[in-house]
Design a protein around this motif. Structure first.
Motif, PDB file in Angstrom:
ATOM      1  N   VAL A 130       6.865   0.970   5.742  1.00 49.79           N
ATOM      2  CA  VAL A 130       5.807   0.870   4.736  1.00 49.79           C
ATOM      3  C   VAL A 130       4.864  -0.261   5.131  1.00 49.79           C
ATOM      4  O   VAL A 130       5.282  -1.415   5.220  1.00 49.79           O
ATOM      5  N   VAL A 131       3.596   0.063   5.381  1.00 49.18           N
ATOM      6  CA  VAL A 131       2.629  -0.966   5.738  1.00 49.18           C
ATOM      7  C   VAL A 131       1.362  -0.796   4.918  1.00 49.18           C
ATOM      8  O   VAL A 131       0.946   0.318   4.606  1.00 49.18           O
ATOM      9  N   ALA A 132       0.755  -1.928   4.551  1.00 45.54           N
ATOM     10  CA  ALA A 132      -0.551  -1.939   3.889  1.00 45.54           C
ATOM     11  C   ALA A 132      -1.481  -2.760   4.777  1.00 45.54           C
ATOM     12  O   ALA A 132      -1.532  -3.981   4.669  1.00 45.54           O
ATOM     13  N   PRO A 133      -2.198  -2.102   5.690  1.00 44.14           N
ATOM     14  CA  PRO A 133      -2.992  -2.833   6.678  1.00 44.14           C
ATOM     15  C   PRO A 133      -4.184  -3.553   6.051  1.00 44.14           C
ATOM     16  O   PRO A 133      -4.703  -3.147   5.012  1.00 44.14           O
ATOM     17  N   LYS A 179      -8.763  -2.021  -3.570  1.00 44.88           N
ATOM     18  CA  LYS A 179      -7.642  -1.136  -3.301  1.00 44.88           C
ATOM     19  C   LYS A 179      -7.337  -1.147  -1.809  1.00 44.88           C
ATOM     20  O   LYS A 179      -8.224  -1.259  -0.988  1.00 44.88           O
ATOM     21  N   ASN A 180      -6.058  -1.003  -1.472  1.00 49.88           N
ATOM     22  CA  ASN A 180      -5.627  -0.979  -0.084  1.00 49.88           C
ATOM     23  C   ASN A 180      -5.029   0.374   0.241  1.00 49.88           C
ATOM     24  O   ASN A 180      -4.575   1.105  -0.637  1.00 49.88           O
ATOM     25  N   VAL A 181      -5.011   0.682   1.527  1.00 54.83           N
ATOM     26  CA  VAL A 181      -4.347   1.892   1.991  1.00 54.83           C
ATOM     27  C   VAL A 181      -2.902   1.556   2.301  1.00 54.83           C
ATOM     28  O   VAL A 181      -2.606   0.545   2.942  1.00 54.83           O
ATOM     29  N   LEU A 182      -2.004   2.389   1.809  1.00 56.90           N
ATOM     30  CA  LEU A 182      -0.583   2.235   2.105  1.00 56.90           C
ATOM     31  C   LEU A 182      -0.185   3.370   3.038  1.00 56.90           C
ATOM     32  O   LEU A 182      -0.407   4.542   2.744  1.00 56.90           O
ATOM     33  N   VAL A 183       0.351   3.023   4.199  1.00 54.69           N
ATOM     34  CA  VAL A 183       0.827   4.009   5.171  1.00 54.69           C
ATOM     35  C   VAL A 183       2.346   3.997   5.144  1.00 54.69           C
ATOM     36  O   VAL A 183       2.967   2.954   5.383  1.00 54.69           O
ATOM     37  N   LEU A 207      11.468  -1.223   6.931  1.00 59.70           N
ATOM     38  CA  LEU A 207      10.557  -2.264   7.383  1.00 59.70           C
ATOM     39  C   LEU A 207       9.305  -2.214   6.532  1.00 59.70           C
ATOM     40  O   LEU A 207       8.693  -1.159   6.372  1.00 59.70           O
ATOM     41  N   ILE A 208       8.932  -3.375   5.981  1.00 60.10           N
ATOM     42  CA  ILE A 208       7.760  -3.481   5.109  1.00 60.10           C
ATOM     43  C   ILE A 208       6.841  -4.559   5.653  1.00 60.10           C
ATOM     44  O   ILE A 208       7.295  -5.632   6.059  1.00 60.10           O
ATOM     45  N   ALA A 209       5.542  -4.257   5.675  1.00 64.57           N
ATOM     46  CA  ALA A 209       4.549  -5.260   6.082  1.00 64.57           C
ATOM     47  C   ALA A 209       3.289  -5.026   5.262  1.00 64.57           C
ATOM     48  O   ALA A 209       2.540  -4.085   5.527  1.00 64.57           O
ATOM     49  N   LEU A 210       3.093  -5.847   4.261  1.00 61.47           N
ATOM     50  CA  LEU A 210       1.921  -5.726   3.399  1.00 61.47           C
ATOM     51  C   LEU A 210       0.873  -6.751   3.808  1.00 61.47           C
ATOM     52  O   LEU A 210       1.163  -7.937   3.924  1.00 61.47           O
ATOM     53  N   HIS A 211      -0.344  -6.280   4.051  1.00 65.74           N
ATOM     54  CA  HIS A 211      -1.498  -7.138   4.348  1.00 65.74           C
ATOM     55  C   HIS A 211      -1.357  -7.882   5.669  1.00 65.74           C
ATOM     56  O   HIS A 211      -1.823  -9.005   5.805  1.00 65.74           O
ATOM     57  N   ALA A 212      -0.684  -7.251   6.643  1.00 66.30           N
ATOM     58  CA  ALA A 212      -0.640  -7.826   7.992  1.00 66.30           C
ATOM     59  C   ALA A 212      -1.992  -7.575   8.650  1.00 66.30           C
ATOM     60  O   ALA A 212      -2.469  -6.445   8.713  1.00 66.30           O
ATOM     61  N   VAL A 264      -0.327   8.760   3.423  1.00 65.11           N
ATOM     62  CA  VAL A 264      -1.317   7.696   3.324  1.00 65.11           C
ATOM     63  C   VAL A 264      -1.958   7.794   1.946  1.00 65.11           C
ATOM     64  O   VAL A 264      -2.500   8.834   1.581  1.00 65.11           O
ATOM     65  N   PHE A 265      -1.870   6.723   1.167  1.00 62.58           N
ATOM     66  CA  PHE A 265      -2.479   6.745  -0.164  1.00 62.58           C
ATOM     67  C   PHE A 265      -2.878   5.344  -0.577  1.00 62.58           C
ATOM     68  O   PHE A 265      -2.593   4.367   0.108  1.00 62.58           O
ATOM     69  N   GLU A 266      -3.570   5.255  -1.716  1.00 59.55           N
ATOM     70  CA  GLU A 266      -4.087   3.971  -2.168  1.00 59.55           C
ATOM     71  C   GLU A 266      -3.022   3.157  -2.880  1.00 59.55           C
ATOM     72  O   GLU A 266      -2.202   3.675  -3.626  1.00 59.55           O
ATOM     73  N   PHE A 267      -3.058   1.879  -2.641  1.00 58.07           N
ATOM     74  CA  PHE A 267      -2.154   0.928  -3.295  1.00 58.07           C
ATOM     75  C   PHE A 267      -3.019  -0.170  -3.886  1.00 58.07           C
ATOM     76  O   PHE A 267      -3.751  -0.853  -3.173  1.00 58.07           O
ATOM     77  N   VAL A 268      -2.986  -0.334  -5.212  1.00 55.46           N
ATOM     78  CA  VAL A 268      -3.781  -1.361  -5.867  1.00 55.46           C
ATOM     79  C   VAL A 268      -2.996  -2.655  -5.839  1.00 55.46           C
ATOM     80  O   VAL A 268      -1.975  -2.802  -6.513  1.00 55.46           O
ATOM     81  N   SER A 269      -3.460  -3.613  -5.048  1.00 57.00           N
ATOM     82  CA  SER A 269      -2.681  -4.839  -4.860  1.00 57.00           C
ATOM     83  C   SER A 269      -2.618  -5.672  -6.127  1.00 57.00           C
ATOM     84  O   SER A 269      -1.598  -6.211  -6.477  1.00 57.00           O
TER      85      SER A 269
END
Length: 392
Positions: free
Chosen positions: A282-285, A350-354, A256-261, A339-344
């Motif tokens: 995988v989520v990027a809140p 930068k976003n946090v990726l959980v 399950l993936i949810a980016l920028h929800a 939990v780490f950084e994800f450069v969109s």
């Protein structure tokens, strides 16, 4: 001349003659328990040749650059019974393998080199892409490339973003259960850039049988993406109209993936994954309004209250607290989290990726996590976390 000295001499000569490609050190027996390997390459920094060492630890890489003479001396020091007991030298003519025996003697063997091109000396060598921008139908229809597969100038950042996303997920995707159909849901798929790329990678690069559903509430985008999927002959890819909260997977779920929800929509996505026993979540809140409102309402006095009177610090604290509690709640339900950084992309923050990977958990560990969650909420004056309510 003993074999250890001969190996170092051969290394020095290869660098001097321009034949050196790379060197690796392995079979580590030293005191740094997390250190696994060291990889060495020749680079040019400010017009000077230097040896770049990558120290490969269990959870991180550290790079250090040495002047050539110092680097060779460091390699000589690192080769020993209390350090690295194996070394491999790659040159354009031979591969040299050195192994320290149990009797303390270095054993050397050589093979003819299979390297056909000169090694790059660029310190910032471009990374190999997981996906190639060739003449694929979906890349053209999404207006990423032209008919010849050349990425449009105004879409270069988007293309880098897509590859960065696949790069992050690649190792986790390859660890998923084999010999079964993978079922993936991408919540909030939008125009489908990342959804199409993920299908392409799983189906055509990893050669996995996969069904991916992209969930998007805008009907026009759903229709468009389904048409592109059909014209691209992506039989296992489809898009469904709906929200994260309303969508229910039809069958089992692997990823399950949810980016920028936004705000609690991320919690809806995590809860969906947990309830469906997803192997990977995988989520990027983005936006963390619910917990911020709780902190503002609680106004608890603690050692950090002097910071929280400033709006920007309150916003950052709400972000960390929201995602920290999400990670704890996922761990409570048996997920190993990172939990780490994800450069969109190049022009957004930068976003946090959980990330959560399904594992086993015992009741004692659950009790510890439950206590930590309650203590954390009490400390910051938070009465509830939305994900906590969703999971009961």
């Amino acid at each position: 001349m003993d074999n250890h000295t001969a190996f170092i001499t051969q290394l020095s000569e290869a660098i001097k003659n321009g034949d050196f490609v790379k060197l690796s050190l392995g079979h580590y027996k030293g005191e740094e328990k997390a250190l696994k390997n060291i990889y060495v390459k020749l680079v040019i920094i400010k017009r000077l040749f230097m040896l770049s060492f990558t120290y490969r630890y269990q959870t991180k890489d550290i790079t250090r650059n040495y002047a050539v003479a110092d680097g060779v001396a460091e390699i000589e020091r690192l080769m020993g019974k209390d350090n690295f007991r194996a070394a491999t030298l790659f040159t354009t003519s031979v591969h040299v393998f050195a192994q320290l025996s149990n009797r303390g003697e270095w054993l050397i063997r050589q093979e003819k080199s299979t390297i056909k091109k000169e090694a790059s000396r660029s310190h910032d060598e471009p990374k190999a892409r997981k996906l190639q921008a060739d003449s694929k139908r979906y890349l053209q229809e999404l207006r990423l490339t032209d008919a010849e597969g050349k990425v449009f100038k105004n879409m270069q950042d988007k293309w880098k973003q897509i590859n960065h996303y696949i790069e992050i997920l690649s190792s986790m995707l390859q660890a998923l259960p084999e010999n079964e159909m993978l079922r993936v849901v991408d919540m909030g798929a939008g125009k489908g850039y990342l959804t199409f790329a993920l299908y392409d990678y799983l189906r055509n690069v990893l050669q996995r049988d996969v069904i991916i559903t992209g969930v998007e509430y805008r009907g026009d985008l759903v229709e468009f993406c389904n048409q592109v999927a059909q014209r691209s002959e992506f039989a296992g890819l489809s898009f469904a109209e709906g929200t994260i909260e309303s969508y229910t997977p039809e069958s089992g779920l692997n990823v399950l993936i949810a980016l920028h929800a936004c705000d609690t929509a991320t919690d809806d996505a995590i809860a969906k994954g947990i309830r469906n026993n997803a192997d990977l979540i995988v989520v990027a809140p983005c936006c963390h309004k619910q917990i911020r409102r709780e902190i503002e309402k609680g106004k608890t006095k603690n050692e950090l209250d002097f910071l929280l009177k400033h709006g920007i610090f309150l916003e950052r604290q709400a972000e960390m607290l929201t995602d920290g509690l999400r990670a704890l709640l996922m761990e409570y339900h048996g997920y190993q989290t990172k939990v780490f950084e994800f450069v969109s992309d190049a022009h957004t923050p930068k976003n946090v990726l959980v990330v959560g990977v399904k594992k086993d958990i015992n009741t004692a560990r659950q009790a510890e996590i439950r206590l930590k969650i309650e203590e954390t909420k009490r400390y910051f004056g938070v009465s509830y976390h939305h994900l906590e309510r969703l999971l009961g």
